[in-house]
Enzyme design. Structure first.
Site, PDB file in Angstrom:
ATOM      1  N   LEU A 131       0.833  -1.203   0.000  1.00  0.00           N
ATOM      2  CA  LEU A 131       0.000   0.000   0.000  1.00  0.00           C
ATOM      3  C   LEU A 131       0.874   1.263   0.000  1.00  0.00           C
ATOM      4  O   LEU A 131       0.732   2.135  -0.854  1.00  0.00           O
ATOM      5  CB  LEU A 131      -0.903  -0.037   1.245  1.00  0.00           C
ATOM      6  CG  LEU A 131      -1.839   1.138   1.476  1.00  0.00           C
ATOM      7  CD1 LEU A 131      -2.906   1.204   0.386  1.00  0.00           C
ATOM      8  CD2 LEU A 131      -2.538   1.008   2.848  1.00  0.00           C
ATOM      9  N   GLU A 133       3.852   4.153  -0.221  1.00  0.00           N
ATOM     10  CA  GLU A 133       4.890   4.582  -1.169  1.00  0.00           C
ATOM     11  C   GLU A 133       5.765   5.602  -0.455  1.00  0.00           C
ATOM     12  O   GLU A 133       5.367   6.151   0.586  1.00  0.00           O
ATOM     13  CB  GLU A 133       4.247   5.198  -2.422  1.00  0.00           C
ATOM     14  CG  GLU A 133       3.385   4.187  -3.164  1.00  0.00           C
ATOM     15  CD  GLU A 133       2.684   4.758  -4.398  1.00  0.00           C
ATOM     16  OE1 GLU A 133       2.925   5.941  -4.750  1.00  0.00           O
ATOM     17  OE2 GLU A 133       1.904   4.003  -4.999  1.00  0.00           O
ATOM     18  N   ALA A 136       3.787   8.588  -0.180  1.00  0.00           N
ATOM     19  CA  ALA A 136       2.393   8.352   0.229  1.00  0.00           C
ATOM     20  C   ALA A 136       2.403   7.373   1.402  1.00  0.00           C
ATOM     21  O   ALA A 136       2.249   6.160   1.222  1.00  0.00           O
ATOM     22  CB  ALA A 136       1.573   7.797  -0.939  1.00  0.00           C
ATOM     23  N   SER A 138       1.352   8.258   5.469  1.00  0.00           N
ATOM     24  CA  SER A 138       0.087   8.537   6.154  1.00  0.00           C
ATOM     25  C   SER A 138      -0.981   8.959   5.144  1.00  0.00           C
ATOM     26  O   SER A 138      -2.141   8.582   5.251  1.00  0.00           O
ATOM     27  CB  SER A 138       0.292   9.649   7.184  1.00  0.00           C
ATOM     28  OG  SER A 138       1.230   9.250   8.152  1.00  0.00           O
ATOM     29  N   TRP A 167       8.509   0.226   1.887  1.00  0.00           N
ATOM     30  CA  TRP A 167       8.329  -0.346   3.228  1.00  0.00           C
ATOM     31  C   TRP A 167       7.526  -1.636   3.226  1.00  0.00           C
ATOM     32  O   TRP A 167       6.748  -1.861   4.156  1.00  0.00           O
ATOM     33  CB  TRP A 167       7.591   0.640   4.148  1.00  0.00           C
ATOM     34  CG  TRP A 167       8.176   1.981   4.284  1.00  0.00           C
ATOM     35  CD1 TRP A 167       7.690   3.145   3.781  1.00  0.00           C
ATOM     36  CD2 TRP A 167       9.369   2.329   5.000  1.00  0.00           C
ATOM     37  NE1 TRP A 167       8.500   4.194   4.126  1.00  0.00           N
ATOM     38  CE2 TRP A 167       9.548   3.710   4.881  1.00  0.00           C
ATOM     39  CE3 TRP A 167      10.303   1.579   5.730  1.00  0.00           C
ATOM     40  CZ2 TRP A 167      10.604   4.381   5.460  1.00  0.00           C
ATOM     41  CZ3 TRP A 167      11.362   2.248   6.305  1.00  0.00           C
ATOM     42  CH2 TRP A 167      11.498   3.636   6.165  1.00  0.00           C
ATOM     43  N   GLY A 349      18.342  -2.420  34.875  1.00  0.00           N
ATOM     44  CA  GLY A 349      19.532  -1.575  35.015  1.00  0.00           C
ATOM     45  C   GLY A 349      20.485  -1.762  33.840  1.00  0.00           C
ATOM     46  O   GLY A 349      20.041  -1.929  32.696  1.00  0.00           O
ATOM     47  N   GLY A 350      21.791  -1.793  34.141  1.00  0.00           N
ATOM     48  CA  GLY A 350      22.802  -1.931  33.073  1.00  0.00           C
ATOM     49  C   GLY A 350      22.601  -3.196  32.264  1.00  0.00           C
ATOM     50  O   GLY A 350      22.781  -3.205  31.038  1.00  0.00           O
ATOM     51  N   GLU A 373       1.022   0.506  10.036  1.00  0.00           N
ATOM     52  CA  GLU A 373      -0.449   0.352   9.944  1.00  0.00           C
ATOM     53  C   GLU A 373      -1.171   1.584  10.487  1.00  0.00           C
ATOM     54  O   GLU A 373      -2.171   1.483  11.193  1.00  0.00           O
ATOM     55  CB  GLU A 373      -0.889  -0.949  10.605  1.00  0.00           C
ATOM     56  CG  GLU A 373      -0.270  -2.123   9.874  1.00  0.00           C
ATOM     57  CD  GLU A 373      -1.064  -3.396   9.888  1.00  0.00           C
ATOM     58  OE1 GLU A 373      -2.258  -3.368  10.197  1.00  0.00           O
ATOM     59  OE2 GLU A 373      -0.465  -4.430   9.540  1.00  0.00           O
TER      60      GLU A 373
HETATM   61  C1  LIG Z   1       9.049  -1.898   9.658  1.00  0.00           C
HETATM   62  C2  LIG Z   1       7.956  -1.328   8.780  1.00  0.00           C
HETATM   63  C3  LIG Z   1       7.112  -2.203   8.099  1.00  0.00           C
HETATM   64  C4  LIG Z   1       6.127  -1.701   7.247  1.00  0.00           C
HETATM   65  N1  LIG Z   1       5.359  -2.593   6.521  1.00  0.00           N
HETATM   66  C5  LIG Z   1       4.490  -2.112   5.603  1.00  0.00           C
HETATM   67  C6  LIG Z   1       3.789  -3.012   4.723  1.00  0.00           C
HETATM   68  O1  LIG Z   1       3.934  -4.246   4.812  1.00  0.00           O
HETATM   69  N2  LIG Z   1       2.970  -2.485   3.777  1.00  0.00           N
HETATM   70  C7  LIG Z   1       2.788  -1.134   3.645  1.00  0.00           C
HETATM   71  O2  LIG Z   1       2.029  -0.744   2.765  1.00  0.00           O
HETATM   72  N3  LIG Z   1       3.432  -0.249   4.450  1.00  0.00           N
HETATM   73  C8  LIG Z   1       4.285  -0.707   5.418  1.00  0.00           C
HETATM   74  N4  LIG Z   1       4.971   0.179   6.229  1.00  0.00           N
HETATM   75  C9  LIG Z   1       4.787   1.622   6.047  1.00  0.00           C
HETATM   76  C10 LIG Z   1       4.053   2.289   7.197  1.00  0.00           C
HETATM   77  O3  LIG Z   1       2.706   1.929   7.194  1.00  0.00           O
HETATM   78  C11 LIG Z   1       4.312   3.802   7.090  1.00  0.00           C
HETATM   79  O4  LIG Z   1       5.675   4.004   7.468  1.00  0.00           O
HETATM   80  C12 LIG Z   1       3.373   4.611   7.958  1.00  0.00           C
HETATM   81  O5  LIG Z   1       2.078   4.556   7.468  1.00  0.00           O
HETATM   82  C13 LIG Z   1       3.832   6.074   8.078  1.00  0.00           C
HETATM   83  O6  LIG Z   1       4.114   6.637   6.848  1.00  0.00           O
HETATM   84  P1  LIG Z   1       5.502   7.437   6.640  1.00  0.00           P
HETATM   85  O7  LIG Z   1       6.592   6.561   7.139  1.00  0.00           O
HETATM   86  O8  LIG Z   1       5.558   7.884   5.225  1.00  0.00           O
HETATM   87  O9  LIG Z   1       5.412   8.663   7.622  1.00  0.00           O
HETATM   88  P2  LIG Z   1       4.764  10.100   7.293  1.00  0.00           P
HETATM   89  O10 LIG Z   1       3.396   9.913   6.754  1.00  0.00           O
HETATM   90  O11 LIG Z   1       5.728  10.912   6.510  1.00  0.00           O
HETATM   91  O12 LIG Z   1       4.644  10.712   8.754  1.00  0.00           O
HETATM   92  C14 LIG Z   1       5.736  11.318   9.431  1.00  0.00           C
HETATM   93  C15 LIG Z   1       5.222  11.868  10.763  1.00  0.00           C
HETATM   94  O13 LIG Z   1       4.201  12.846  10.513  1.00  0.00           O
HETATM   95  C16 LIG Z   1       3.017  12.512  11.230  1.00  0.00           C
HETATM   96  N5  LIG Z   1       1.834  12.907  10.463  1.00  0.00           N
HETATM   97  C17 LIG Z   1       1.581  12.689   9.137  1.00  0.00           C
HETATM   98  N6  LIG Z   1       0.383  13.193   8.817  1.00  0.00           N
HETATM   99  C18 LIG Z   1      -0.154  13.715   9.950  1.00  0.00           C
HETATM  100  C19 LIG Z   1      -1.381  14.362  10.272  1.00  0.00           C
HETATM  101  N7  LIG Z   1      -2.334  14.566   9.363  1.00  0.00           N
HETATM  102  N8  LIG Z   1      -1.577  14.768  11.559  1.00  0.00           N
HETATM  103  C20 LIG Z   1      -0.631  14.576  12.509  1.00  0.00           C
HETATM  104  N9  LIG Z   1       0.551  13.951  12.262  1.00  0.00           N
HETATM  105  C21 LIG Z   1       0.785  13.519  10.997  1.00  0.00           C
HETATM  106  C22 LIG Z   1       3.081  10.989  11.392  1.00  0.00           C
HETATM  107  O14 LIG Z   1       2.291  10.538  12.470  1.00  0.00           O
HETATM  108  C23 LIG Z   1       4.566  10.774  11.621  1.00  0.00           C
HETATM  109  O15 LIG Z   1       4.871  11.021  12.979  1.00  0.00           O
HETATM  110  C24 LIG Z   1       5.948  -0.303   7.111  1.00  0.00           C
HETATM  111  C25 LIG Z   1       6.777   0.567   7.820  1.00  0.00           C
HETATM  112  C26 LIG Z   1       7.773   0.084   8.629  1.00  0.00           C
HETATM  113  C27 LIG Z   1       8.677   1.056   9.347  1.00  0.00           C
END
Ligand SMILES: Cc1cc2nc3c(=O)[nH]c(=O)nc-3n(C[C@H](O)[C@H](O)[C@H](O)COP(=O)(O)OP(=O)(O)OC[C@H]3O[C@@H](n4cnc5c(N)ncnc54)[C@H](O)[C@@H]3O)c2cc1C
Length: 389
Positions: A131, A133, A136, A138, A167, A349-350, A373
């Site tokens: 899902l 990118e 893309a 959040s 990811w 602790g340590g 998620e």
């Molecule tokens: C180990 C791992 C496994 C993953 N596995 C998958 C997978 O199998 N399939 C898949 O599709 N994705 C996967 N992901 C992706 C994951 O779902 C995204 O990393 C997540 O949704 C956040 O997107 P981003 O990293 O682009 O952060 P961003 O969207 O860039 O967010 C950065 C920060 O801004 C905050 N933020 C963004 N918008 C708002 C808002 N409107 N209001 C307040 N705060 C906001 C966020 O909370 C975050 O703190 C994985 C990620 C990791 C790290």
């Protein structure tokens, strides 16, 4: 300490006993070494997923007629929690796999279910959920990966997918990719869902991300270079993809909540055992109320997390709306996991800061549960929209 559990059905106790047996024999003896090896290079616990699949634990909440376990979420999630208490990466993998099959079990036609589900639910195949990118995360509705009809006019026979997903857990190891791609420019309403075979021509994978923890959950970019997918592998109507993705994530968040609870329980178990053994000032450190109260707060946090995911699961099993409660459970359980694993390091602790004890690994593993998620800020968006609408 074994958690006292109650179940809505007779199969629950047997499933938990089976899970505990597999955890004791297959998961706990391997977890530390496997996570360390995976941090050094790529290692993926394929054989562990196969064992869980053969035991029927990879498809518990899906319908029996296609090879699933036919279990209520209330039971399935407690199994996920038990697996997480032994090996977090594997529990996350079980939850992700379940997420990949959800669109087919919930939105697939009978023909699609008959064709796709036996492999997905038997444990023969492992899925990935594609899902996110790079641009893309959040804001997933802004995705640019595109699926274009191969033929013009009439009903489509096939699509060509072009773009890059980021990811993606299990990338390079999965047998199929539940992929969301844009079929029109109509924002969130222009996204469709496809099941892409892992050996499709044009599908390739980046190098594994070097992460803080959860090393056995291999995460990479997935590139689609004009990957051709027959129209029969589109799940739901064109444009229905976003609502499918969101429905799947509601259920998936419960899996992450249960996994986070299991991780926290495990850290609490290590910390409380250490606190009664370790002596300072001529007595066990647990005999200091300051330390004992920390343990009490950890227990309350774990119990609260469990109650939150079970409440959401019971609503789901009863066919009631549970989206808000799933977001509440994800927020509470993953924040609890972060706090409890942090406090577990403190209790040791340590020693807690070394690799001689598993709490160092658990602390690193907890962090990502607040991110994937849907970050916990996004959970707050979901919850506040429900409350304020
Ligand atoms: C180990 C791992 C496994 C993953 N596995 C998958 C997978 O199998 N399939 C898949 O599709 N994705 C996967 N992901 C992706 C994951 O779902 C995204 O990393 C997540 O949704 C956040 O997107 P981003 O990293 O682009 O952060 P961003 O969207 O860039 O967010 C950065 C920060 O801004 C905050 N933020 C963004 N918008 C708002 C808002 N409107 N209001 C307040 N705060 C906001 C966020 O909370 C975050 O703190 C994985 C990620 C990791 C790290």
């Amino acid at each position: 300490m074994a958690v006292e559990r109650v179940f809505p059905n007779d199969e629950g106790p047997d499933l938990i006993e089976l899970t505990r047996e597999i955890c004791a024999k297959e998961l706990r003896p391997r977890v530390d070494e496997a996570e360390r090896a995976a941090a050094e290079g790529e290692a993926f616990p394929t054989e562990v997923f196969r064992t869980l699949g053969q035991a029927g634990l990879l498809a518990l909440p899906h319908p029996e007629e296609h090879g699933g376990g036919g279990q209520p979420y209330e039971t399935y999630l407690q199994v996920v929690e038990e697996i997480a208490s032994a090996w977090m990466s594997v529990a996350v993998g079980v939850s992700v796999h379940s997420l990949t099959a959800f669109p087919v079990t919930t939105f697939g036609t009978q023909a699609q279910q008959a064709a796709l589900l036996p492999g997905m639910l038997s444990g023969e195949q492992l899925g990935a959920y594609a899902l996110s990118e790079q641009q893309a995360g959040s804001d997933v509705a802004s995705m640019t990966t595109r699926a274009t009809r191969v033929d013009s006019g009439g009903e489509p026979t096939a699509y060509r997918i072009r773009g890059r997903k980021a990811w993606i857990s299990h990338a390079g190891h999965a047998d199929y990719y539940t992929t969301f791609a844009r079929t029109s420019d109509d924002g969130g309403r222009g996204i469709s869902c496809f099941i892409v075979p892992g050996d499709a021509t044009g599908l390739s994978f980046g190098t594994p991300e070097k992460k803080m923890g959860l090393h056995c959950d291999t995460v990479r970019e997935v590139s689609y270079e004009d990957v051709e997918v027959e129209a029969g592998r589109r799940i739901g109507a064109e444009g229905q993809g976003m609502s499918i993705a969101l429905a799947a994530l509601d259920a998936g968040r419960l899996g992450i909540s249960a996994a986070a609870t299991g991780l926290a329980q495990s850290a609490l178990d290590v910390a409380s055992a250490y606190a009664v053994e370790r002596r300072q000032f001529g007595r066990a450190i647990a005999d200091n109320q300051g330390l004992a109260f920390l343990i009490a707060d950890m227990e309350a946090a774990v119990g609260g997390a469990r109650a939150a995911y079970l409440h959401a699961a019971r609503l789901k099993d009863a066919g009631r709306p549970f989206s808000k409660e799933a977001a509440v459970a994800k927020l509470l359980a993953t924040d609890a996991a972060m706090r409890v694993t942090t406090d577990a390091v403190q209790v040791l602790g340590g020693a807690g800061y070394t690799q001689d004890f598993p709490v160092e690994r658990m602390f690193r593993e907890a962090k990502v549960t607040q991110i994937f998620e849907g970050t916990n800020q996004i959970q707050r968006l979901v919850i506040s929209r429900h409350v304020l609408r």
